[in-house]
Scaffold this motif. Structure first.
Motif, short mmCIF file in Angstrom:
data_model
loop_
_atom_site.label_atom_id
_atom_site.label_comp_id
_atom_site.label_asym_id
_atom_site.label_seq_id
_atom_site.Cartn_x
_atom_site.Cartn_y
_atom_site.Cartn_z
N LEU A 166 -25.45 -3.02 19.56
CA LEU A 166 -25.38 -4.09 18.57
C LEU A 166 -23.94 -4.54 18.43
N GLN A 167 -23.72 -5.84 18.62
CA GLN A 167 -22.39 -6.43 18.44
C GLN A 167 -22.50 -7.60 17.48
N LEU A 168 -21.74 -7.56 16.41
CA LEU A 168 -21.70 -8.63 15.42
C LEU A 168 -20.25 -9.08 15.28
N ILE A 169 -19.97 -10.29 15.80
CA ILE A 169 -18.61 -10.82 15.83
C ILE A 169 -18.58 -12.17 15.12
N GLY A 170 -17.52 -12.40 14.34
CA GLY A 170 -17.34 -13.70 13.71
C GLY A 170 -18.46 -14.06 12.75
N ILE A 171 -18.79 -13.14 11.86
CA ILE A 171 -19.90 -13.37 10.93
C ILE A 171 -19.42 -13.29 9.48
N ARG A 172 -20.18 -13.89 8.59
CA ARG A 172 -20.00 -13.71 7.14
C ARG A 172 -21.31 -13.13 6.62
N LEU A 173 -21.30 -11.86 6.26
CA LEU A 173 -22.53 -11.21 5.82
C LEU A 173 -22.97 -11.76 4.47
N GLN A 174 -24.23 -12.15 4.39
CA GLN A 174 -24.82 -12.65 3.16
C GLN A 174 -26.21 -12.06 3.00
N GLY A 175 -26.80 -12.25 1.85
CA GLY A 175 -28.14 -11.74 1.62
C GLY A 175 -28.13 -10.41 0.91
N GLN A 176 -29.32 -9.92 0.61
CA GLN A 176 -29.49 -8.70 -0.17
C GLN A 176 -29.34 -7.44 0.68
N SER A 177 -29.65 -7.53 1.95
CA SER A 177 -29.61 -6.36 2.82
C SER A 177 -28.26 -6.28 3.52
N GLY A 178 -27.64 -5.09 3.47
CA GLY A 178 -26.33 -4.91 4.07
C GLY A 178 -26.40 -4.19 5.40
N LEU A 179 -25.23 -4.03 6.02
CA LEU A 179 -25.16 -3.39 7.33
C LEU A 179 -25.55 -1.91 7.24
N ASP A 180 -25.20 -1.25 6.13
CA ASP A 180 -25.56 0.15 5.97
C ASP A 180 -27.06 0.37 6.10
N ASP A 181 -27.82 -0.52 5.47
CA ASP A 181 -29.28 -0.40 5.51
C ASP A 181 -29.81 -0.61 6.92
N LEU A 182 -29.24 -1.58 7.64
CA LEU A 182 -29.70 -1.86 9.00
C LEU A 182 -29.45 -0.68 9.93
N LEU A 183 -28.35 0.05 9.69
CA LEU A 183 -27.94 1.12 10.60
C LEU A 183 -28.62 2.45 10.30
N LEU A 184 -29.50 2.48 9.33
CA LEU A 184 -30.21 3.72 9.04
C LEU A 184 -31.02 4.17 10.25
N PRO A 185 -31.10 5.49 10.49
CA PRO A 185 -31.80 5.97 11.69
C PRO A 185 -33.26 5.57 11.74
N GLN A 186 -33.89 5.39 10.61
CA GLN A 186 -35.30 4.98 10.63
C GLN A 186 -35.48 3.51 11.01
N ARG A 187 -34.38 2.74 10.97
CA ARG A 187 -34.46 1.34 11.35
C ARG A 187 -33.89 1.08 12.74
N CYS A 188 -32.88 1.83 13.14
CA CYS A 188 -32.30 1.74 14.49
C CYS A 188 -32.27 3.13 15.10
N PRO A 189 -33.42 3.67 15.47
CA PRO A 189 -33.49 5.06 15.92
C PRO A 189 -32.88 5.32 17.29
N SER A 190 -32.55 4.26 18.06
CA SER A 190 -32.03 4.44 19.42
C SER A 190 -30.62 3.92 19.59
N LEU A 191 -29.98 3.49 18.51
CA LEU A 191 -28.68 2.82 18.60
C LEU A 191 -27.60 3.77 19.12
N GLU A 192 -26.90 3.33 20.20
CA GLU A 192 -25.84 4.13 20.80
C GLU A 192 -24.46 3.50 20.68
N SER A 193 -24.40 2.16 20.58
CA SER A 193 -23.12 1.47 20.56
C SER A 193 -23.11 0.41 19.47
N LEU A 194 -22.05 0.42 18.65
CA LEU A 194 -21.91 -0.55 17.56
C LEU A 194 -20.52 -1.16 17.64
N ARG A 195 -20.48 -2.49 17.60
CA ARG A 195 -19.20 -3.22 17.60
C ARG A 195 -19.27 -4.29 16.52
#
Length: 223
Positions: A166-195
């Motif tokens: 997952l790569q997120l570049i040049g963004i302005r985070l908005q909305g109720q859901s944050g990056l912490d929630d997205l990165l939870l193991p139950q939501r991204c159980p196979s994630l190996e690389s984050l940028r």
């Protein structure tokens, strides 16, 4: 006609020659069109003969290089391949609504990598526009978004079951859901690389993952 399309027109003569290329099976013609490496140019082969009219819509890989973003959405809506293994979309300053619709359509069939880059002349009025809504990509293995400081709303639910990068570049985070929630193991159980780079609206990151092996945090002034 584009030279890459003209080279596909193999016949015994300029006029009335035998069209031997169209006699090839669909899977081989599709492999030929993948080599064109530009979805807009591949679609131009529709004018060669009726045999070619819908072949581009069966391509497993689509690459769009700075064409009108509405054209990308239209092409995705017409795409008929059961699995889309690669989508590259480079476009100029789209509206959040059109980009949200484009991503929503892509999420239905993408089973591989998606790379989206937005080129913007200036950052004027960026903060006055609504966010781009990121849908849940259930089958995607790699998501790369470079949005030129446009807003991004992360999905509040859904599992990115196969996502490894997952790569997120040049963004302005908005909305109720944050990056912490997205990165939870139950939501991204196979994630190996984050940028994450040049991101606004990100004051902190709390990561709980047993699969991550690489993390890059770049130009996060307020983190």
């Amino acid at each position: 006609m584009d030279p890459s399309v003209e080279r596909l027109k193999l016949s015994d003569g300029d006029v009335g020659g035998e069209d031997r290329l169209s006699a090839l099976p669909d899977d081989l013609l599709i492999r030929i069109l993948v080599l064109v490496e530009d979805a807009a140019e591949a679609a131009q082969t529709s004018i060669l003969a009726s045999r070619w009219r819908r072949l581009w819509a069966l391509l497993p890989e689509l690459r769009f290089y700075y064409i009108e973003h509405h054209g990308i959405g239209t092409a995705l809506a017409a795409h008929e391949a059961p699995d889309l293994t690669l989508l590259i979309a480079l476009t100029d300053d789209p509206s959040p609504e059109s980009m949200s619709a484009l991503l929503q359509v892509a999420a239905r069939s993408l089973s591989g990598d998606i790379h989206v880059e937005v080129r913007r002349e200036a950052e004027t009025q960026a903060e006055e526009r609504g966010p781009i809504d990121l849908p849940c990509f259930h089958k995607a293995t790699c998501i790369v978004l470079n949005l030129g400081s446009l807003g991004l709303a992360l999905p509040p639910s859904g599992v990115f079951a196969r996502l490894k990068e997952l790569q997120l570049i040049g963004i302005r985070l908005q909305g109720q859901s944050g990056l912490d929630d997205l990165l939870l193991p139950q939501r991204c159980p196979s994630l190996e690389s984050l940028r994450v780079g040049d991101a606004r609206g990100l004051d902190s990151i709390n990561i709980h993952s047993e699969t991550l092996v690489r993390v890059e945090l770049l130009d996060l002034v307020r983190l």
